[in-house]
Scaffold this motif. Structure first.
Motif, PDB file in Angstrom:
ATOM      1  N   ILE A  44      50.844  46.917  51.851  1.00  0.00           N
ATOM      2  CA  ILE A  44      50.320  48.238  51.529  1.00  0.00           C
ATOM      3  C   ILE A  44      50.037  48.434  50.127  1.00  0.00           C
ATOM      4  O   ILE A  44      50.987  48.160  49.248  1.00  0.00           O
ATOM      5  N   GLN A  45      48.928  48.715  49.467  1.00  0.00           N
ATOM      6  CA  GLN A  45      48.586  48.752  48.294  1.00  0.00           C
ATOM      7  C   GLN A  45      48.002  50.390  48.058  1.00  0.00           C
ATOM      8  O   GLN A  45      47.247  50.667  48.501  1.00  0.00           O
ATOM      9  N   ILE A  46      48.467  50.643  46.684  1.00  0.00           N
ATOM     10  CA  ILE A  46      47.852  51.844  46.124  1.00  0.00           C
ATOM     11  C   ILE A  46      47.049  51.719  44.945  1.00  0.00           C
ATOM     12  O   ILE A  46      47.578  51.140  44.035  1.00  0.00           O
ATOM     13  N   LYS A  47      45.741  51.616  45.027  1.00  0.00           N
ATOM     14  CA  LYS A  47      44.940  51.318  44.100  1.00  0.00           C
ATOM     15  C   LYS A  47      44.111  52.529  43.484  1.00  0.00           C
ATOM     16  O   LYS A  47      43.749  53.514  43.830  1.00  0.00           O
ATOM     17  N   ILE A  48      44.003  52.776  42.082  1.00  0.00           N
ATOM     18  CA  ILE A  48      43.047  53.703  41.233  1.00  0.00           C
ATOM     19  C   ILE A  48      42.085  52.774  40.651  1.00  0.00           C
ATOM     20  O   ILE A  48      42.082  51.856  39.882  1.00  0.00           O
ATOM     21  N   GLU A  49      41.114  52.752  41.325  1.00  0.00           N
ATOM     22  CA  GLU A  49      39.734  52.279  41.162  1.00  0.00           C
ATOM     23  C   GLU A  49      40.181  50.636  41.474  1.00  0.00           C
ATOM     24  O   GLU A  49      40.458  50.400  42.351  1.00  0.00           O
ATOM     25  N   ASP A  50      40.247  49.876  40.591  1.00  0.00           N
ATOM     26  CA  ASP A  50      40.694  48.507  40.897  1.00  0.00           C
ATOM     27  C   ASP A  50      41.947  47.970  40.341  1.00  0.00           C
ATOM     28  O   ASP A  50      42.226  46.818  40.485  1.00  0.00           O
ATOM     29  N   VAL A  51      42.611  49.006  40.067  1.00  0.00           N
ATOM     30  CA  VAL A  51      44.040  48.720  39.396  1.00  0.00           C
ATOM     31  C   VAL A  51      45.120  48.939  40.456  1.00  0.00           C
ATOM     32  O   VAL A  51      45.171  50.013  40.964  1.00  0.00           O
ATOM     33  N   ILE A  52      45.834  47.903  40.761  1.00  0.00           N
ATOM     34  CA  ILE A  52      46.795  47.991  41.680  1.00  0.00           C
ATOM     35  C   ILE A  52      48.073  48.821  41.111  1.00  0.00           C
ATOM     36  O   ILE A  52      48.815  48.305  40.097  1.00  0.00           O
ATOM     37  N   VAL A  53      48.373  50.048  41.467  1.00  0.00           N
ATOM     38  CA  VAL A  53      49.532  50.946  40.929  1.00  0.00           C
ATOM     39  C   VAL A  53      50.662  50.448  41.407  1.00  0.00           C
ATOM     40  O   VAL A  53      51.733  50.350  40.854  1.00  0.00           O
ATOM     41  N   HIS A  54      50.903  50.234  42.721  1.00  0.00           N
ATOM     42  CA  HIS A  54      52.018  50.189  43.643  1.00  0.00           C
ATOM     43  C   HIS A  54      51.626  49.248  44.861  1.00  0.00           C
ATOM     44  O   HIS A  54      50.648  49.279  45.473  1.00  0.00           O
ATOM     45  N   GLU A  55      52.434  48.377  45.216  1.00  0.00           N
ATOM     46  CA  GLU A  55      52.440  47.493  46.409  1.00  0.00           C
ATOM     47  C   GLU A  55      53.557  47.097  46.849  1.00  0.00           C
ATOM     48  O   GLU A  55      54.769  46.888  46.257  1.00  0.00           O
ATOM     49  N   PHE A  56      53.651  47.064  48.382  1.00  0.00           N
ATOM     50  CA  PHE A  56      55.053  46.854  49.179  1.00  0.00           C
ATOM     51  C   PHE A  56      54.638  46.525  50.347  1.00  0.00           C
ATOM     52  O   PHE A  56      53.483  46.572  50.915  1.00  0.00           O
ATOM     53  N   LEU A  57      55.629  45.978  51.002  1.00  0.00           N
ATOM     54  CA  LEU A  57      55.428  45.550  52.350  1.00  0.00           C
ATOM     55  C   LEU A  57      55.676  46.512  53.357  1.00  0.00           C
ATOM     56  O   LEU A  57      56.740  47.233  52.921  1.00  0.00           O
TER      57      LEU A  57
END
Length: 93
Positions: A44-57
Motif C-alpha cells: 500500500i502506497q500513499i502518494k502526493i502527485e508522483d511522490v511516494i510519501v509512505h509505503e508498507f506491506l
C-alpha cells in the motif's frame, strides 16, 4: 482510492477518516494505491502527485491498518508543512 483488497479498503477508510478529522488542507492530490506483491501480500502506497510519501506491506490486521493510517497521516501532514515552508524559503533575485 485504487485499492484492490479488503485490507486495502479498510486502510483507505481509516486514512480518509483521519484525513478529514485532522482537517489537512493540502493543495495537491493525495492518493492511496495498492499493488500486488509476492504471494498473497500487497503493498500500500500513499502518494502526493508522483511522490511516494509512505509505503508498507498490507496485512488484514485492523489494529495494524489503523496504526499505519496514523503514521501515514503524520507523513502527509509533514510533507504539506515542509512544502509550505519551502515555498516561503525560496527567494527571487
Amino acid at each position: 482510492d485504487e485499492t484492490k483488497t479488503k485490507p486495502g479498503r479498510d486502510f483507505y477508510d481509516y486514512f480518509y477518516n483521519s484525513y478529514t478529522l485532522n482537517q489537512i488542507n493540502g493543495n495537491k492530490v493525495v492518493g492511496v494505491y495498492e499493488t500486488l506483491s509476492f504471494g498473497r501480500s500487497t503493498i500500500i502506497q500513499i502518494k502526493i502527485e508522483d511522490v511516494i510519501v509512505h509505503e508498507f506491506l498490507g496485512k488484514p490486521d485492523l489494529e495494524y491498518l489503523d496504526h499505519m493510517s496514523k503514521v501515514s497521516i503524520r507523513k502527509v501532514y509533514k510533507y504539506f508543512k515542509d512544502l509550505k515552508k519551502q515555498k516561503h524559503a525560496i527567494f527571487q533575485y
